[in-house]
Structures are given as C-alpha cells and as structure tokens.
Design a protein around this motif. Structure first.
Motif, PDB file in Angstrom:
ATOM      1  N   HIS A  52       0.819  -1.216   0.000  1.00 32.33           N
ATOM      2  CA  HIS A  52       0.000   0.000   0.000  1.00 32.33           C
ATOM      3  C   HIS A  52       0.853   1.267   0.000  1.00 32.33           C
ATOM      4  O   HIS A  52       0.354   2.343  -0.351  1.00 32.33           O
ATOM      5  N   ALA A  53       2.114   1.148   0.389  1.00 32.91           N
ATOM      6  CA  ALA A  53       2.989   2.323   0.457  1.00 32.91           C
ATOM      7  C   ALA A  53       3.748   2.562  -0.844  1.00 32.91           C
ATOM      8  O   ALA A  53       4.555   3.487  -0.927  1.00 32.91           O
ATOM      9  N   THR A  54       3.484   1.745  -1.866  1.00 34.72           N
ATOM     10  CA  THR A  54       4.215   1.832  -3.133  1.00 34.72           C
ATOM     11  C   THR A  54       3.380   2.514  -4.203  1.00 34.72           C
ATOM     12  O   THR A  54       2.307   2.023  -4.576  1.00 34.72           O
ATOM     13  N   ASN A  55       3.870   3.624  -4.701  1.00 33.38           N
ATOM     14  CA  ASN A  55       3.193   4.348  -5.772  1.00 33.38           C
ATOM     15  C   ASN A  55       3.758   3.883  -7.116  1.00 33.38           C
ATOM     16  O   ASN A  55       4.751   4.413  -7.604  1.00 33.38           O
ATOM     17  N   LYS A  56       3.133   2.881  -7.693  1.00 34.14           N
ATOM     18  CA  LYS A  56       3.628   2.298  -8.943  1.00 34.14           C
ATOM     19  C   LYS A  56       3.504   3.272 -10.108  1.00 34.14           C
ATOM     20  O   LYS A  56       4.355   3.298 -11.003  1.00 34.14           O
ATOM     21  N   GLU A  57       2.426   4.049 -10.106  1.00 28.87           N
ATOM     22  CA  GLU A  57       2.229   5.009 -11.195  1.00 28.87           C
ATOM     23  C   GLU A  57       3.386   6.009 -11.261  1.00 28.87           C
ATOM     24  O   GLU A  57       3.834   6.376 -12.354  1.00 28.87           O
ATOM     25  N   GLN A  79      -0.826   5.617   1.809  1.00 27.24           N
ATOM     26  CA  GLN A  79       0.138   5.668   2.902  1.00 27.24           C
ATOM     27  C   GLN A  79      -0.534   5.661   4.270  1.00 27.24           C
ATOM     28  O   GLN A  79      -0.003   5.071   5.216  1.00 27.24           O
ATOM     29  N   VAL A  80      -1.676   6.296   4.382  1.00 28.47           N
ATOM     30  CA  VAL A  80      -2.390   6.324   5.659  1.00 28.47           C
ATOM     31  C   VAL A  80      -2.770   4.911   6.070  1.00 28.47           C
ATOM     32  O   VAL A  80      -2.575   4.495   7.226  1.00 28.47           O
ATOM     33  N   LEU A  81      -3.314   4.141   5.134  1.00 24.89           N
ATOM     34  CA  LEU A  81      -3.687   2.757   5.418  1.00 24.89           C
ATOM     35  C   LEU A  81      -2.457   1.927   5.768  1.00 24.89           C
ATOM     36  O   LEU A  81      -2.489   1.100   6.686  1.00 24.89           O
ATOM     37  N   ALA A  82      -1.361   2.135   5.037  1.00 21.06           N
ATOM     38  CA  ALA A  82      -0.122   1.403   5.312  1.00 21.06           C
ATOM     39  C   ALA A  82       0.351   1.655   6.743  1.00 21.06           C
ATOM     40  O   ALA A  82       0.750   0.727   7.458  1.00 21.06           O
ATOM     41  N   LYS A  83       0.298   2.909   7.182  1.00 19.80           N
ATOM     42  CA  LYS A  83       0.713   3.255   8.545  1.00 19.80           C
ATOM     43  C   LYS A  83      -0.202   2.603   9.573  1.00 19.80           C
ATOM     44  O   LYS A  83       0.254   2.119  10.618  1.00 19.80           O
ATOM     45  N   GLU A  84      -1.505   2.574   9.272  1.00 14.61           N
ATOM     46  CA  GLU A  84      -2.464   1.973  10.198  1.00 14.61           C
ATOM     47  C   GLU A  84      -2.201   0.480  10.350  1.00 14.61           C
ATOM     48  O   GLU A  84      -2.277  -0.069  11.461  1.00 14.61           O
ATOM     49  N   ALA A 122      14.871   1.517  -6.995  1.00 18.21           N
ATOM     50  CA  ALA A 122      15.209   1.195  -5.611  1.00 18.21           C
ATOM     51  C   ALA A 122      15.244   2.458  -4.749  1.00 18.21           C
ATOM     52  O   ALA A 122      14.731   2.475  -3.621  1.00 18.21           O
ATOM     53  N   GLN A 123      15.819   3.519  -5.272  1.00 18.92           N
ATOM     54  CA  GLN A 123      15.906   4.767  -4.521  1.00 18.92           C
ATOM     55  C   GLN A 123      14.522   5.364  -4.280  1.00 18.92           C
ATOM     56  O   GLN A 123      14.231   5.881  -3.206  1.00 18.92           O
ATOM     57  N   GLN A 124      13.662   5.263  -5.286  1.00 15.62           N
ATOM     58  CA  GLN A 124      12.308   5.792  -5.107  1.00 15.62           C
ATOM     59  C   GLN A 124      11.510   4.971  -4.094  1.00 15.62           C
ATOM     60  O   GLN A 124      10.716   5.514  -3.317  1.00 15.62           O
ATOM     61  N   LEU A 125      11.724   3.648  -4.097  1.00 17.31           N
ATOM     62  CA  LEU A 125      11.064   2.808  -3.094  1.00 17.31           C
ATOM     63  C   LEU A 125      11.550   3.181  -1.694  1.00 17.31           C
ATOM     64  O   LEU A 125      10.759   3.233  -0.751  1.00 17.31           O
ATOM     65  N   LYS A 126      12.832   3.441  -1.574  1.00 15.79           N
ATOM     66  CA  LYS A 126      13.385   3.868  -0.279  1.00 15.79           C
ATOM     67  C   LYS A 126      12.684   5.135   0.210  1.00 15.79           C
ATOM     68  O   LYS A 126      12.295   5.238   1.379  1.00 15.79           O
ATOM     69  N   ASN A 127      12.524   6.092  -0.702  1.00 20.36           N
ATOM     70  CA  ASN A 127      11.874   7.358  -0.343  1.00 20.36           C
ATOM     71  C   ASN A 127      10.399   7.164  -0.002  1.00 20.36           C
ATOM     72  O   ASN A 127       9.883   7.753   0.958  1.00 20.36           O
ATOM     73  N   GLN A 128       9.708   6.338  -0.790  1.00 23.18           N
ATOM     74  CA  GLN A 128       8.284   6.110  -0.545  1.00 23.18           C
ATOM     75  C   GLN A 128       8.061   5.392   0.780  1.00 23.18           C
ATOM     76  O   GLN A 128       7.162   5.730   1.550  1.00 23.18           O
ATOM     77  N   TRP A 129       8.870   4.380   1.052  1.00 24.67           N
ATOM     78  CA  TRP A 129       8.680   3.587   2.258  1.00 24.67           C
ATOM     79  C   TRP A 129       9.142   4.329   3.511  1.00 24.67           C
ATOM     80  O   TRP A 129       8.674   4.031   4.605  1.00 24.67           O
ATOM     81  N   LYS A 130      10.064   5.256   3.345  1.00 21.52           N
ATOM     82  CA  LYS A 130      10.494   6.068   4.490  1.00 21.52           C
ATOM     83  C   LYS A 130       9.303   6.850   5.040  1.00 21.52           C
ATOM     84  O   LYS A 130       9.217   7.115   6.245  1.00 21.52           O
TER      85      LYS A 130
END
Length: 287
Positions: free
Chosen positions: A32-37, A73-78, A139-147
C-alpha cells in the motif's frame, strides 16, 4: 517503435532471510505504500504499464480483475501500527500539572529519523538489485516512498556477476529484479515450490500446495479454457499472499524508420522477434 513484451519487474520477498518480512502485514503495508504510477511516469517516462499479478493479461487475455493494493500511505501506517510497529516516543519531559496531564491524550511521537519500532527492533529492511540505472533509480524511489511510513530501507546495488551469485544462493531479503515470460507463458519454473533453489527461478521461494497443484494441472490439460481458468486461480492465490510486490512491465523500445512498412507486430516474446516478419516489410508502394 513501442512494443509490448512479456516481462515484468517486481520486489521478491525472501521470508527465510527476514523475520520482519515473514509477517504478511508488513508486506501488505509495503504494497500500500508503493506508488507504482510514479515509478512508471518518472523512471520509465510512461514507457510501461503498472502490473498487479505474476501473469500478464496482455499476453493471455487473462482476467485482470484481481485484488489491487492501492497506494494509500495512511492505510499502510495503520496496518503497521495495529501490528505493533510504533513511532519512537520522545524522551520523558518534566511532568506537567495534574489537570493538564489528565486532559492530554497520549500520542507517540516520531523519533529523529522517523523509523518505526517494535520493542527494541527497528523496521529495517534490505533491498538488493542490479547496477542497471533504471533499477537503481526504482530502488531509490522505493526507499523514499517507504520512508514515509517509517521503513528504514538499505539498498544494495551489485554488478551482474555478484548479483547472479546472490540470486543463486538466495542470499537476499528483498530482490528487485525482472522475469521474462513467453507469449504462451508457463509460470511453473517461476513459482512452483520445486523451483525454490537454483537453477529454479522461484525468486520469492514461494511455497503453496494449492498453487503447485494448479500449475501442475495447467501443464497437463489439453483444454485452453481450463488452462486459463487454472492460471486465473493461481494468480489470485499469489496476489492474496503477497510473496512479491509486482511493479511494472516496460515497453520494448527501438528506432524504426517511418519509410519501412509492413511491420504489424504489437506483442513480441523476445527483442529479436521484431524481425519475425521481415520478409513482409517494404518501402516502395508502387512497382
């Protein structure tokens, strides 16, 4: 020229190498924290499509109405919070007057680096990928999104020879890598439990008896409709269990002169297949 090719890139979870990833809720939160678009638009410059399953519908015409883990991201945090992953509380301050304390709500505050904790354990993960610029950028974008949801992601970028050895040994927590299918794909070698070890290509070490049975029966049936039905059930099982995070399928791009006509292929199995009907190409329209 822009062509579709049956390949996709994903993050494969090796649950044997990470206790954290063995919790499906963590994998669900990452999904849920990954913005594929954003990955497709910024890294591929829109030269690809978002995918959600291990079988590409553009090849088989399979039902793509499978569960999708929308970017939220809100759902992912929950999800993480409900499963014990909490922000580090601030150091204790001097006690406030009793009246004020009684009216205040307890609220965890984010630590200096924003990484979530479960007891003394940090939500720290390691992602291994290739030095290929596209994958390094993903990989770098995933790091930023998941942070943003409190994940501390360490990126390991390896040259091809080192990466091949890591894959052979299945020595990774998460692997950002691609898989290539055929135009008539048989996902057995990619997802059957017998293929978890080298030279098999089950990069997520996926092991599900029901999925194994579907893959075996799909190989044995002579009915195309029955085979598609089994693949459809198989993809639903995989998507439900989240052994991997499916990201995108890039287009195959190459330069093609506008003067050459007769090129009709829209989907090819391998790059060399773009020449499959070369005998039908022409330049002159009149004799």
């Amino acid at each position: 020229k822009k062509l579709k090719i049956p390949r996709y890139f994903a993050v494969f979870f090796n649950q044997n190498q990470s206790k954290i990833l063995s919790d499906k809720n963590v994998r669900l939160a990452l999904a849920h924290a990954t913005n594929k678009e954003t990955l497709v638009s910024s890294v591929l410059e829109n030269n690809g499509v978002v995918i959600n399953t291990p079988i590409l519908g553009m090849v088989l015409g399979l039902d793509q109405e499978v569960k999708k883990y929308e970017y939220d991201q809100v759902l992912a945090k929950e999800i993480l919070q409900k499963n014990g992953w909490l922000a580090s509380p601030e150091p204790l301050a001097s006690p406030k007057p009793s009246a004020e304390r009684g009216s205040a709500k307890h609220e965890d505050k984010t630590g200096d680096d924003g990484i979530l904790m479960k007891g003394d354990e940090r939500l720290a993960l390691k992602l291994t990928t290739s030095t290929w610029p596209e994958l390094a950028e993903v990989a770098q974008q995933l790091k930023n999104q998941w942070k943003e949801i409190g994940v501390d992601l360490q990126i390991e970028v390896l040259p091809t020879s080192n990466l091949q050895q890591i894959i052979k040994e299945r020595n990774y927590q998460m692997l950002l890598f691609g898989e290539i299918l055929n135009l008539d794909p048989d996902p057995f070698s990619l997802w059957h439990s017998s293929q978890k070890r080298d030279p098999g290509l089950n990069l997520a070490l996926y092991d599900n008896k029901a999925a194994d049975k579907l893959l075996e029966e799909a190989r044995q049936t002579l009915s195309p409709n029955d085979r598609m039905s089994k693949y459809n059930e198989f993809q639903k099982l995989v998507v439900e269990e989240i052994p991997a995070l499916f990201l995108y399928s890039p287009y195959y791009l190459y330069a093609h002169s506008k003067e050459i006509m007769g090129f009709e292929n829209q989907i090819i199995s391998t790059p060399s297949d773009r020449l499959s009907n070369i005998e039908e190409w022409y330049v002159k329209k009149k004799r």
